[in-house]
Write a protein that holds these residues in place. Structure first.
Motif, PDB file in Angstrom:
ATOM      1  N   LYS A  46      -0.945   7.637  -3.124  1.00 32.70           N
ATOM      2  CA  LYS A  46      -0.722   8.213  -4.454  1.00 32.70           C
ATOM      3  C   LYS A  46      -0.118   9.609  -4.372  1.00 32.70           C
ATOM      4  N   SER A  47      -0.568  10.405  -3.417  1.00 34.38           N
ATOM      5  CA  SER A  47      -0.045  11.762  -3.275  1.00 34.38           C
ATOM      6  C   SER A  47      -0.072  12.169  -1.808  1.00 34.38           C
ATOM      7  N   ASP A  72       8.854   5.947  -7.418  1.00 34.45           N
ATOM      8  CA  ASP A  72       8.206   4.636  -7.522  1.00 34.45           C
ATOM      9  C   ASP A  72       8.713   3.725  -6.404  1.00 34.45           C
ATOM     10  N   GLN A  80       4.683   1.220  -7.236  1.00 34.33           N
ATOM     11  CA  GLN A  80       3.584   2.185  -7.154  1.00 34.33           C
ATOM     12  C   GLN A  80       4.180   3.571  -6.956  1.00 34.33           C
ATOM     13  N   ASN A  81       3.606   4.556  -7.640  1.00 28.74           N
ATOM     14  CA  ASN A  81       4.152   5.912  -7.604  1.00 28.74           C
ATOM     15  C   ASN A  81       3.557   6.728  -6.460  1.00 28.74           C
ATOM     16  N   MET A  82       4.417   7.480  -5.790  1.00 32.42           N
ATOM     17  CA  MET A  82       3.978   8.411  -4.745  1.00 32.42           C
ATOM     18  C   MET A  82       4.410   9.822  -5.138  1.00 32.42           C
ATOM     19  N   GLU A  83       3.445  10.729  -5.202  1.00 34.92           N
ATOM     20  CA  GLU A  83       3.729  12.132  -5.513  1.00 34.92           C
ATOM     21  C   GLU A  83       3.743  12.955  -4.230  1.00 34.92           C
ATOM     22  N   SER A  94       0.855  -1.187   0.000  1.00 40.23           N
ATOM     23  CA  SER A  94       0.000   0.000   0.000  1.00 40.23           C
ATOM     24  C   SER A  94       0.894   1.241   0.000  1.00 40.23           C
TER      25      SER A  94
END
Length: 303
Positions: free
Chosen positions: A141-142, A209, A226-229, A138
């Motif tokens: 996302k941002s 990522d 998974q990408n985190m901004e 988990s």
């Protein structure tokens, strides 16, 4: 003379020990803590070091929290190992297709009826290692700049219990950010036991990522990246927005007050056309003429 007596005593002791060993069943094993990967074969070694009985009784038992159960009895494989194990002479147990449920302690028991010491046993602790499955990851996302963020990773199939590693842009994240130049400015805690990566206050450099790897002695598995901004909070915009809302509410309140003062919300005035006749009093009739806009009344008396 003294040296001769000592030599004779030593020789006698050796003979007696050999005689006793012949009359005693003694077991040994080449490995009392074997391990194997799931679906591979494994040998539980039970060697008879000495025995005089020609046809001893051999038994294997699996020991669990629920108690012992037979896996080899009366020269037959039984229980969960049926069709998955064989006996190698004289007493070694070979599991040809080990599963995770085979992890347990096993006891080899040999009974020799014609030996002076007629019984012996050894316990073997077997571990069947299971490769981890793809963990559940988990990643937010941002995240606002300067706020905390938690990344989690978990799988519960592997045995022994999995340890966890986190990667950012294919590079492993160290347990201590101070040990790496790339992560020196990051503030986080990494728990390899639970798989939790906690950012205390994210920075722009923390965007990227992320993926997690679960590993144990049997192997490893990874979840997809998974990408985190990381975005900035527009404090000025938020303040201006709040001020606009406050001004609008003040204008609405002032407009409502003015409308009340000018009577826009008061009830309609009474006129001749909508005048309601008051309730009739005792002994009085109210009569309205057509030509006059007033009312006359006449008294009526009931005798």
């Amino acid at each position: 003379l003294s040296s001769q007596l000592t030599t004779q005593q030593s020789h006698l002791t050796h003979l007696l020990s050999g005689y006793v060993s012949v009359l005693a069943v003694v077991l040994k094993t080449s490995n009392d803590s074997p391990w194997t990967d799931e679906f591979d074969k494994i040998e539980l070694s039970c060697l008879i070091e000495s025995i005089s009985t020609t046809n001893p009784r051999i038994e294997w038992k699996k020991i669990t929290s629920e108690g012992p159960s037979y896996v080899y009895y009366d020269k037959k494989i039984s229980g969960a190992l049926e069709n998955r194990a064989v006996i190698r002479e004289p007493a070694t147990l070979l599991i040809t297709n080990a599963t995770r449920s085979d992890t347990a302690k096993y006891r080899c028991e040999v009974t020799a009826a014609y030996d002076q010491k007629s019984f012996d046993e050894i316990v073997i602790d077997l571990v069947v290692r299971v490769k981890p499955v793809v963990p559940k990851c988990s990643v937010p996302k941002s995240v606002p700049f300067g706020k905390s963020a938690e990344l989690s990773c978990m799988e519960d199939e592997g045995f022994p219990k999995s340890q966890y590693q986190w990667f950012k842009n294919r590079e492993e994240i160290p347990d201590d950010p101070k040990t790496s130049i790339r992560f020196l400015n990051s503030s986080y805690t990494l728990n390899a036991e639970t798989g939790t990566l906690m950012f205390i206050a994210v920075r722009k450099e923390d965007a990227g990522d992320y993926f997690c790897r679960a590993k144990n002695d049997a192997g490893h598995a990874e979840c997809p990246p998974q990408n985190m901004e990381v975005y900035d909070i527009d404090v000025v915009g938020i303040v201006l927005g709040v001020l606009v809302v406050v001004v609008v509410l003040l204008c609405i309140t002032a407009g409502i007050c003015c409308a009340y003062k000018r009577g826009f919300f008061s009830s309609q005035k009474q006129t001749g056309n909508n005048y309601k006749v008051p309730a009739k009093g005792d002994g009085v009739d109210y009569v309205r003429t057509e030509d006059e806009g007033d009312f006359r009344h006449k008294s009526s008396f009931v005798i």
